[in-house]
Scaffold this motif. Structure first.
Motif, PDB file in Angstrom:
ATOM      1  N   ASP A  65       1.722  -9.101   0.551  1.00  0.00           N
ATOM      2  CA  ASP A  65       0.990  -8.351   1.577  1.00  0.00           C
ATOM      3  C   ASP A  65      -0.056  -7.478   0.892  1.00  0.00           C
ATOM      4  OD1 ASP A  65       0.135  -7.259   3.935  1.00  0.00           O
ATOM      5  OD2 ASP A  65       1.832  -5.912   4.196  1.00  0.00           O
TER       6      ASP A  65
ATOM      7  N   GLU B  90      -5.126  -3.824  -3.596  1.00  0.00           N
ATOM      8  CA  GLU B  90      -3.847  -3.480  -4.193  1.00  0.00           C
ATOM      9  C   GLU B  90      -2.736  -4.332  -3.593  1.00  0.00           C
ATOM     10  OE1 GLU B  90      -3.260   0.680  -3.674  1.00  0.00           O
ATOM     11  OE2 GLU B  90      -4.870   1.255  -5.051  1.00  0.00           O
ATOM     12  N   CYS B  91      -1.605  -4.370  -4.285  1.00  0.00           N
ATOM     13  CA  CYS B  91      -0.468  -5.168  -3.828  1.00  0.00           C
ATOM     14  C   CYS B  91       0.806  -4.342  -3.943  1.00  0.00           C
ATOM     15  CB  CYS B  91      -0.366  -6.455  -4.661  1.00  0.00           C
ATOM     16  SG  CYS B  91       0.905  -7.588  -4.068  1.00  0.00           S
ATOM     17  N   PRO B  92       1.021  -3.416  -3.006  1.00  0.00           N
ATOM     18  CA  PRO B  92       2.172  -2.512  -3.131  1.00  0.00           C
ATOM     19  C   PRO B  92       3.517  -3.210  -3.018  1.00  0.00           C
ATOM     20  CG  PRO B  92       1.119  -2.259  -0.981  1.00  0.00           C
ATOM     21  CD  PRO B  92       0.216  -3.135  -1.802  1.00  0.00           C
ATOM     22  N   GLY B  93       3.577  -4.347  -2.309  1.00  0.00           N
ATOM     23  CA  GLY B  93       4.851  -5.036  -2.125  1.00  0.00           C
ATOM     24  C   GLY B  93       5.175  -6.058  -3.189  1.00  0.00           C
ATOM     25  N   GLY B  94       4.257  -6.259  -4.143  1.00  0.00           N
ATOM     26  CA  GLY B  94       4.512  -7.215  -5.205  1.00  0.00           C
ATOM     27  C   GLY B  94       4.379  -8.652  -4.740  1.00  0.00           C
TER      28      GLY B  94
ATOM     29  N   CYS C  39      -2.644  -1.526   7.393  1.00  0.00           N
ATOM     30  CA  CYS C  39      -2.206  -0.686   6.298  1.00  0.00           C
ATOM     31  C   CYS C  39      -2.082   0.748   6.801  1.00  0.00           C
ATOM     32  CB  CYS C  39      -3.158  -0.749   5.113  1.00  0.00           C
ATOM     33  SG  CYS C  39      -4.850  -0.240   5.482  1.00  0.00           S
TER      34      CYS C  39
ATOM     35  N   ASN D  90      -8.930   9.642   1.442  1.00  0.00           N
ATOM     36  CA  ASN D  90      -8.919   8.234   1.068  1.00  0.00           C
ATOM     37  C   ASN D  90     -10.215   7.563   1.494  1.00  0.00           C
ATOM     38  OD1 ASN D  90      -6.412   8.264  -0.095  1.00  0.00           O
ATOM     39  ND2 ASN D  90      -5.330   7.626   1.759  1.00  0.00           N
TER      40      ASN D  90
ATOM     41  N   ASP E  72       6.227  -9.935  -9.611  1.00  0.00           N
ATOM     42  CA  ASP E  72       5.226  -8.886  -9.506  1.00  0.00           C
ATOM     43  C   ASP E  72       3.894  -9.519  -9.135  1.00  0.00           C
ATOM     44  OD1 ASP E  72       6.831  -6.712 -10.097  1.00  0.00           O
ATOM     45  OD2 ASP E  72       6.543  -6.913 -12.255  1.00  0.00           O
TER      46      ASP E  72
ATOM     47  N   CYS F  65       0.649 -12.282  -4.131  1.00  0.00           N
ATOM     48  CA  CYS F  65       0.836 -11.020  -3.413  1.00  0.00           C
ATOM     49  C   CYS F  65       1.318 -11.321  -2.008  1.00  0.00           C
ATOM     50  CB  CYS F  65      -0.472 -10.222  -3.378  1.00  0.00           C
ATOM     51  SG  CYS F  65      -0.296  -8.612  -2.581  1.00  0.00           S
TER      52      CYS F  65
ATOM     53  N   VAL G  13      -3.115  -5.020   0.343  1.00  0.00           N
ATOM     54  CA  VAL G  13      -3.733  -3.879   1.024  1.00  0.00           C
ATOM     55  C   VAL G  13      -4.999  -3.543   0.243  1.00  0.00           C
ATOM     56  CG1 VAL G  13      -3.494  -1.493   1.752  1.00  0.00           C
ATOM     57  CG2 VAL G  13      -1.511  -3.014   1.824  1.00  0.00           C
TER      58      VAL G  13
END
Length: 297
Positions: free
Chosen positions: A28, A33-37, A293, A247, A58, A26, A30
């Protein structure tokens, strides 16, 4: 020069790969989670011909195939190892291609992996580990030193982050979990595909995959924005109210401070039980639990 040369060595009978810009899968993270892959990676195929591909990985997945930007300068096989020399531009061909910063003393985190015998990428790897590249100016003397002992367990590089005092006591206590030279077993031995049997036991399911199923039940409450929708799809405000949900900001820290595990050290023989006490302490700030984030309320 606007080009970078790379020489990568790996086993000639399996695929091997190097990812740039991250020492994990990963780029970056967050929270969880890993939104940037995952990172940009160069994969060398296991055919001995030096065929390569570039991918944007991914999070723990093969990701997508990228337009080829590397040139194979040479490929040679010797004693079961393939040495391949590559060349490409310092600047990435696209946003998904890695752009190298070769400023003096720049440190680039990397992750490497090798495949399993008789499998092609992107099948499960049989070994991976983190490392880093340090760019140094040419012609300038530099001090080179090695800290601690490095090694691998079952083909996977041993990596342990025992943080220094005051965030962790483990290094000061010389806890065995902090070094592969003293590691007695634990999470680093429990990798996928590793049988947890005694050494003299035969594996009863050799060359057979063990399958199991997990069942999950999710409870949820519907989200209400505090507005209603007209027949034409436009929004009208019913009552001036806030959304029903926000959130959740989760703060988390471990007493072992990112080491993931630690050993309970056995007391010396004949030590009275009242004196056989082990204490670990972590001292940290709230800011240590935060990451950059974008949080929307």
């Amino acid at each position: 020069s606007d080009s970078v040369g790379m020489t990568i060595v790996g086993p000639s009978n399996v695929w091997f790969a190097v990812g740039f810009g991250s020492d994990t899968m990963c780029v970056d993270a967050v929270a969880d989670e890993c939104p940037g892959g995952g990172p940009y990676a160069i994969i060398v195929n296991a055919n001995g011909n030096g065929d390569v591909q570039e991918r944007k990985l991914d999070f723990h997945g093969p990701g997508k195939l990228l337009q080829l930007s590397v040139q194979v300068e040479s490929a040679s096989e010797r004693n079961g190892y393939l040495t391949i020399a590559l060349k490409r531009s310092l600047h990435g061909l696209t946003d998904d291609h890695y752009t190298f910063d070769v400023s003096p003393s720049t440190i680039v985190p990397i992750i490497s992996a090798r495949g399993c015998p008789e499998t092609d990428f992107p099948h499960q790897h049989c070994g991976h580990g983190p490392s880093h590249l340090t760019f140094l100016p040419v012609g300038t003397p530099q001090s080179v030193c090695f800290k601690d002992i490095v090694g691998s367990i079952g083909g996977n590089m041993f990596s342990r982050n025992c943080m220094p005092f005051p965030k962790s006591d483990l290094n000061d206590q010389a806890n065995p979990t902090c070094s592969i030279g003293t590691y007695r077993g634990g999470l680093s031995c429990c990798r996928d595909g590793t049988p947890l049997l005694d050494k003299e036991q035969e594996i009863p399911w050799k060359d057979q995959l063990l399958e199991y199923r997990l069942k999950f039940r999710f409870y949820f409450e519907g989200y209400d924005e505090g507005s209603a929708r007209k027949g034409d799809g436009s929004m009208i405000l019913v009552t001036p109210s806030s959304p029903s949900h926000k959130n959740l900001v989760r703060l988390y820290w471990q007493t072992e401070a990112k080491a993931g595990e630690y050993d309970i050290i056995q007391c010396a023989k004949d030590t009275p039980p009242s004196q056989c006490v082990q204490i670990i302490t972590s001292r940290w700030k709230v800011v240590d639990m935060l990451t950059d984030c974008s949080i929307k309320y």
